[in-house]
Design a protein around this motif. Structure first.
Motif, mmCIF file in Angstrom:
data_model
loop_
_atom_site.group_PDB
_atom_site.id
_atom_site.type_symbol
_atom_site.label_atom_id
_atom_site.label_comp_id
_atom_site.label_asym_id
_atom_site.label_seq_id
_atom_site.Cartn_x
_atom_site.Cartn_y
_atom_site.Cartn_z
ATOM 1 N N UNK A 121 -7.551 -36.022 -54.996
ATOM 2 C CA UNK A 121 -6.168 -36.014 -55.400
ATOM 3 C C UNK A 121 -6.540 -34.433 -55.880
ATOM 4 N N UNK A 122 -4.901 -33.831 -55.864
ATOM 5 C CA UNK A 122 -5.270 -32.737 -55.945
ATOM 6 C C UNK A 122 -3.754 -31.853 -56.425
ATOM 7 N N UNK A 123 -2.813 -32.612 -56.548
ATOM 8 C CA UNK A 123 -2.179 -32.702 -57.132
ATOM 9 C C UNK A 123 -1.451 -32.852 -58.651
ATOM 10 N N UNK A 124 -0.948 -31.361 -59.505
ATOM 11 C CA UNK A 124 -1.239 -31.781 -61.344
ATOM 12 C C UNK A 124 0.451 -32.271 -61.470
ATOM 13 N N UNK A 125 1.724 -32.254 -60.779
ATOM 14 C CA UNK A 125 2.377 -32.081 -61.594
ATOM 15 C C UNK A 125 3.718 -33.157 -60.889
ATOM 16 N N UNK A 126 4.129 -33.557 -61.212
ATOM 17 C CA UNK A 126 4.592 -34.778 -59.843
ATOM 18 C C UNK A 126 6.479 -35.191 -61.008
ATOM 19 N N UNK A 127 8.042 -35.077 -60.201
ATOM 20 C CA UNK A 127 8.959 -35.171 -60.363
ATOM 21 C C UNK A 127 9.190 -36.934 -59.899
ATOM 22 N N UNK A 128 9.872 -37.688 -60.798
ATOM 23 C CA UNK A 128 10.136 -38.742 -59.549
ATOM 24 C C UNK A 128 11.848 -38.911 -60.107
ATOM 25 N N UNK A 129 12.692 -39.506 -58.979
ATOM 26 C CA UNK A 129 14.394 -39.077 -59.904
ATOM 27 C C UNK A 129 15.446 -40.330 -59.066
ATOM 28 N N UNK A 130 15.783 -41.537 -59.210
ATOM 29 C CA UNK A 130 16.500 -42.327 -59.320
ATOM 30 C C UNK A 130 18.080 -41.796 -58.840
ATOM 31 N N UNK A 131 18.799 -41.863 -58.452
ATOM 32 C CA UNK A 131 20.359 -41.290 -58.265
ATOM 33 C C UNK A 131 20.910 -42.160 -56.957
ATOM 34 N N UNK A 132 21.493 -43.975 -58.185
ATOM 35 C CA UNK A 132 21.728 -44.294 -57.575
ATOM 36 C C UNK A 132 21.333 -45.307 -56.189
ATOM 37 N N UNK A 133 22.037 -44.532 -55.261
ATOM 38 C CA UNK A 133 21.143 -44.612 -53.708
ATOM 39 C C UNK A 133 20.453 -43.788 -52.997
ATOM 40 N N UNK A 134 19.981 -42.531 -53.950
ATOM 41 C CA UNK A 134 18.823 -41.742 -53.668
ATOM 42 C C UNK A 134 18.271 -41.817 -54.631
ATOM 43 N N UNK A 135 16.757 -40.988 -54.099
ATOM 44 C CA UNK A 135 15.489 -40.700 -55.240
ATOM 45 C C UNK A 135 14.766 -39.555 -53.658
ATOM 46 N N UNK A 136 13.830 -38.877 -55.416
ATOM 47 C CA UNK A 136 13.779 -37.921 -54.590
ATOM 48 C C UNK A 136 12.015 -37.927 -55.787
ATOM 49 N N UNK A 137 11.149 -37.311 -54.527
ATOM 50 C CA UNK A 137 9.609 -37.231 -55.744
ATOM 51 C C UNK A 137 9.161 -35.828 -55.145
ATOM 52 N N UNK A 138 8.374 -35.102 -55.747
ATOM 53 C CA UNK A 138 8.636 -33.745 -55.720
ATOM 54 C C UNK A 138 6.937 -33.217 -56.645
ATOM 55 N N UNK A 139 5.775 -33.210 -55.362
ATOM 56 C CA UNK A 139 4.437 -33.037 -56.174
ATOM 57 C C UNK A 139 4.319 -31.607 -55.531
ATOM 58 N N UNK A 140 3.520 -31.216 -56.660
ATOM 59 C CA UNK A 140 2.585 -29.728 -56.340
ATOM 60 C C UNK A 140 1.812 -30.018 -57.254
ATOM 61 N N UNK A 141 0.910 -28.558 -56.843
ATOM 62 C CA UNK A 141 -0.949 -28.266 -56.920
ATOM 63 C C UNK A 141 -0.327 -26.922 -58.070
ATOM 64 N N UNK A 142 -0.464 -27.243 -59.089
ATOM 65 C CA UNK A 142 -0.140 -26.366 -59.893
ATOM 66 C C UNK A 142 -1.641 -24.883 -60.603
ATOM 67 N N UNK A 143 -2.464 -25.339 -59.513
ATOM 68 C CA UNK A 143 -4.046 -24.366 -59.522
ATOM 69 C C UNK A 143 -4.175 -24.987 -61.188
ATOM 70 N N UNK A 144 -4.874 -26.344 -61.393
ATOM 71 C CA UNK A 144 -5.442 -26.095 -62.525
ATOM 72 C C UNK A 144 -6.689 -26.831 -62.456
ATOM 73 N N UNK A 145 -6.930 -27.551 -61.253
ATOM 74 C CA UNK A 145 -8.055 -28.318 -60.681
ATOM 75 C C UNK A 145 -8.391 -27.815 -59.687
ATOM 76 N N UNK A 146 -8.911 -29.063 -58.485
ATOM 77 C CA UNK A 146 -8.943 -28.335 -57.253
ATOM 78 C C UNK A 146 -8.221 -28.115 -56.743
#
Length: 322
Positions: A121-146
């Protein structure tokens, strides 16, 4: 423990009040055997323990925030932990190397004893959103670890961010996944009662097509892909017995049967698709034939595993909540 105190203090300052809920859970296990070893290796004891602290608070405005920290006794480490905030906008989580959606092509140093790539695992930030029938997931490496810039840990070709979008409604599902490497995959499925058709297509012209149906308590799945490989899989249950069998045109065949009677369970699994690694015979769960015996007593689990390359493991795992 110092990190737990620091995070508790941070939550108190942000919320302006004491932490409303603190949860503590743990797991400890001891095992004896030579599972996942080379042929002829002597059996050894192995001890493992893990303790997780969870913190959560809700503001008067309906904003919820929290944190979670895990202490791994086997690795001798205290995880950096995850801090998160959620509300009507979704949920934002922050944790150094805590999210696995970025995992792609790890370098050879991360191969396990069977030649399978380990998750790193090397993702540092994660966003999860559910808006009715639509869902969104965004994961980013913020250069903080590996990060992918450290070639001995994460392959330089691995992505810096990954975005997933999904829609579900009326028996239909649509999905899109893309990342910073311009890799993408689109998928779709339609469910018409006991019959489901699914398909996916990727940037490198890989595609998969499948159809699933249920007949008299038996689930059947037909599949095909761009390499002209066709397969069929069946599974079902009958009383205390669950079974599954699958094969394809590449002669890859698997079968399993599991019997449960109260707290006692017995399982037998076969899979000829595990060819070992670099000329080394199959090991552990990669073996062709595996027998499993289990017994559960509340939060205490006993398990005996044995495979066809003379590897075995007897283990006891205990769960704790406070």
């Amino acid at each position: 423990m110092k990190k737990l105190i620091l995070l508790t203090s941070a939550l108190t300052l942000i919320g302006g009040a004491a932490v409303a809920e603190i949860t503590v859970s743990g797991e400890a296990s001891v095992s004896y055997g030579n599972w996942e070893t080379a042929a002829g290796t002597a059996a050894v004891f192995d001890l493992d323990s893990e303790l997780t602290f969870g913190l959560e608070e809700t503001t008067s405005g309906g904003l919820t925030y929290g944190a979670e920290i895990t202490i791994d006794g086997d690795a001798g480490t205290v995880g950096n932990g995850v801090f998160w905030v959620s509300g009507g906008f979704g949920k934002v989580s922050f944790g150094i190397d805590e999210f696995d959606e970025l995992n792609a092509d790890e370098v050879a140093v991360n191969l396990d004893i069977n030649g399978v790539q380990k998750d790193h695992d090397y993702g540092d930030v994660k966003y999860e959103g559910d808006f009715g029938s639509v869902s969104v997931t965004l994961v980013a490496d913020a250069r903080l670890g590996d990060t992918p810039s450290v070639p001995t840990t994460v392959a330089a070709t691995d992505p810096d961010w990954d975005l997933g979008l999904a829609y579900a409604g009326g028996g239909y599902t649509l999905g899109l996944d893309t990342d910073s490497n311009n890799d993408w995959k689109v998928s779709a499925s339609v469910d018409v009662g006991n019959f489901t058709i699914a398909a996916s297509f990727e940037h490198d012209n890989d595609w998969d097509l499948s159809a699933k149906a249920a007949f008299g308590g038996i689930n059947v799945k037909l599949s095909a892909d761009e390499s002209a490989e066709y397969g069929i899989a069946l599974d079902g249950t009958s009383g205390d017995v669950a079974w599954a069998v699958a094969t394809n045109t590449s002669s890859e065949t698997s079968a399993s049967i599991d019997y449960t009677m109260g707290d006692l369970s017995v399982g037998l699994a076969y899979d000829n698709d595990d060819a070992g690694f670099a000329g080394v015979a199959d090991r552990g769960d990669e073996a062709d034939l595996i027998l499993t015996l289990g017994y559960s007593m509340d939060a205490l689990d006993f398990e005996l595993k044995f495979n066809d390359v003379n590897e075995y493991e007897l283990s006891v795992t205990a769960g704790f909540t406070f």
